[in-house]
Design an enzyme around this catalytic site. Structure first.
Site, PDB file in Angstrom:
ATOM      1  N   HIS A  36     -11.155  -7.198  -7.203  1.00 25.36           N
ATOM      2  CA  HIS A  36      -9.881  -7.408  -6.507  1.00 25.36           C
ATOM      3  C   HIS A  36     -10.163  -7.728  -5.047  1.00 25.36           C
ATOM      4  CE1 HIS A  36      -6.007  -6.611  -4.667  1.00 25.36           C
ATOM      5  NE2 HIS A  36      -5.490  -6.857  -5.867  1.00 25.36           N
TER       6      HIS A  36
ATOM      7  N   LYS B 125      -2.481   0.128  -7.476  1.00 23.72           N
ATOM      8  CA  LYS B 125      -3.259   0.385  -6.248  1.00 23.72           C
ATOM      9  C   LYS B 125      -3.242   1.888  -5.932  1.00 23.72           C
ATOM     10  CE  LYS B 125      -2.420  -4.357  -4.949  1.00 23.72           C
ATOM     11  NZ  LYS B 125      -2.266  -5.371  -3.913  1.00 23.72           N
TER      12      LYS B 125
ATOM     13  N   ASN C 191      -0.891  -3.534 -11.243  1.00 22.20           N
ATOM     14  CA  ASN C 191      -1.937  -2.878 -10.460  1.00 22.20           C
ATOM     15  C   ASN C 191      -1.236  -1.952  -9.470  1.00 22.20           C
ATOM     16  OD1 ASN C 191      -4.020  -2.117  -8.813  1.00 22.20           O
ATOM     17  ND2 ASN C 191      -4.462  -4.178  -8.020  1.00 22.20           N
TER      18      ASN C 191
ATOM     19  N   GLY D 106       0.803  -9.116  -1.322  1.00 24.16           N
ATOM     20  CA  GLY D 106       1.545  -8.165  -0.497  1.00 24.16           C
ATOM     21  C   GLY D 106       2.246  -8.797   0.690  1.00 24.16           C
TER      22      GLY D 106
ATOM     23  N   GLU E  64      -8.941  -6.696  -2.412  1.00 24.59           N
ATOM     24  CA  GLU E  64      -9.046  -5.525  -1.531  1.00 24.59           C
ATOM     25  C   GLU E  64     -10.428  -4.878  -1.659  1.00 24.59           C
ATOM     26  OE1 GLU E  64      -5.412  -3.791  -2.975  1.00 24.59           O
ATOM     27  OE2 GLU E  64      -4.363  -5.483  -2.079  1.00 24.59           O
TER      28      GLU E  64
ATOM     29  N   GLU F 286      -5.776 -14.687  -7.666  1.00 21.20           N
ATOM     30  CA  GLU F 286      -4.914 -14.049  -6.671  1.00 21.20           C
ATOM     31  C   GLU F 286      -5.255 -14.602  -5.290  1.00 21.20           C
ATOM     32  OE1 GLU F 286      -3.366 -10.015  -8.150  1.00 21.20           O
ATOM     33  OE2 GLU F 286      -5.347  -9.632  -7.325  1.00 21.20           O
TER      34      GLU F 286
ATOM     35  N   SER G 194       2.423 -11.456  -4.908  1.00 20.48           N
ATOM     36  CA  SER G 194       3.876 -11.438  -4.695  1.00 20.48           C
ATOM     37  C   SER G 194       4.669 -11.954  -5.900  1.00 20.48           C
ATOM     38  CB  SER G 194       4.242 -12.216  -3.425  1.00 20.48           C
ATOM     39  OG  SER G 194       3.643 -11.610  -2.292  1.00 20.48           O
TER      40      SER G 194
HETATM   41  P1  13P Z   1       1.496  -7.907  -4.792  1.00 19.53           P
HETATM   42  O1  13P Z   1       2.182  -8.225  -6.092  1.00 19.53           O
HETATM   43  O2  13P Z   1       2.000  -6.658  -4.150  1.00 19.53           O
HETATM   44  O3  13P Z   1       1.450  -9.093  -3.880  1.00 19.53           O
HETATM   45  O4  13P Z   1      -0.036  -7.572  -5.155  1.00 19.53           O
HETATM   46  C1  13P Z   1      -0.741  -8.444  -5.973  1.00 19.53           C
HETATM   47  C2  13P Z   1      -2.009  -7.814  -6.335  1.00 19.53           C
HETATM   48  O5  13P Z   1      -2.886  -7.603  -5.517  1.00 19.53           O
HETATM   49  C3  13P Z   1      -2.200  -7.410  -7.737  1.00 19.53           C
HETATM   50  O6  13P Z   1      -3.510  -7.061  -7.990  1.00 19.53           O
END
Ligand code: 13P
Length: 255
Positions: A96, A12, A10, A174, A98, A168, A214
């Site tokens: 997601h 982003k 992803n 992150g 976010e 997740e 992560s």
């Molecule tokens: P990270 O791998 O940067 O923690 O992000 C995970 C994520 O949100 C994947 O959709």
């Protein structure tokens, strides 16, 4: 039951078209031919078409990061499932954290999107996960099961081949904090039990449940070794070909 691992990146809000092209070329060179693992990438909307062209006739799956649930209409700034399908998108990431927590998406809109994407013949990666306060208060499965049940409302077991669930934990995204393999496995196993109830046993056995939060080359293998962890949804480590390729390789059977 053996499920083929599914590793998706992803991206982003990262990578313009030039950067996307370069990253994809690196991925095609090293993991573009793999049979044993499904590999996907989710570029930002502006790079999707370029990515679709680079990936044309290749095995790497093109994913979108969001979608609207209507087929057309007065929805300024939104993109319909058929528009994604037209440029070669295979899967759409929906719900997601976010989108849920920064942009206020609800379980209801997420469910509308899931159904619209399945109706359009595309695959869904439905993201679920608890926040740190939920985990500390022992509410992890209450939150996750609400999200899974709501996300799949009105969806039948015949859609199983088009559904991936991504667990997740929000506190692991992150942050460099990863759920331990045991913590992740426990939630994945509970999600699978829930899928058997919401859909049916065969669907629950077939649906791949990715872990996200992560994931790095250094922790991927032990996470992916868990019986109910069938892949990964990778954020930061998917932005460099080298680290993403290492994670894909960690998913190769017999490793
Ligand atoms: P990270 O791998 O940067 O923690 O992000 C995970 C994520 O949100 C994947 O959709």
């Amino acid at each position: 039951m053996a499920r083929k691992p599914f590793i998706a990146g992803n991206w982003k809000m990262h990578n313009d078209r030039r950067q996307s092209r370069a990253l994809l070329q690196g991925l095609l060179d090293s993991v573009g031919h793999l049979d044993e693992v499904d590999v996907g990438v989710a570029p930002p909307f502006t790079a999707l078409q370029t990515a679709g062209e680079v990936l044309y006739d290749n095995r790497i799956l093109l994913c979108a990061q969001n979608v609207h649930y209507a087929e057309s209409g007065a929805f300024t700034g939104e993109i319909a499932p058929s528009m994604l399908r037209e440029i070669g998108v295979d899967h759409v990431i929906i719900g997601h954290s976010e989108r849920r927590h920064i942009f206020g998406e609800t379980d209801e809109t997420i469910n509308q999107k899931v159904r619209a994407v399945l109706d359009a013949g595309l695959g869904v990666i439905l993201c679920v996960g608890e926040q740190l306060d939920d985990r500390k208060a022992g509410r992890t499965m209450a939150v996750v099961s609400r999200q899974v049940r709501a996300g799949l409302t009105g969806v039948g077991p015949e859609a199983a081949a088009h559904i991936t669930v991504a667990y997740e934990p929000v506190w692991a995204i992150g942050t460099g904090l990863t759920a331990t393999p045991e913590q992740a496995q426990e939630v994945h196993a509970d999600i699978r039990t829930l899928l058997a109830e919401v859909l049916d046993r065969a669907a629950a056995d077939a649906i791949r449940i990715q872990y996200g939060g992560s994931v790095k080359p250094g922790n991927a293998a032990e996470l992916l070794a868990q019986p109910d962890i069938d892949g990964a949804l990778v954020g930061g480590a998917s932005l460099k070909a080298e680290s993403f390729v290492d994670i894909v390789r960690a998913a190769l059977p017999g490793r």
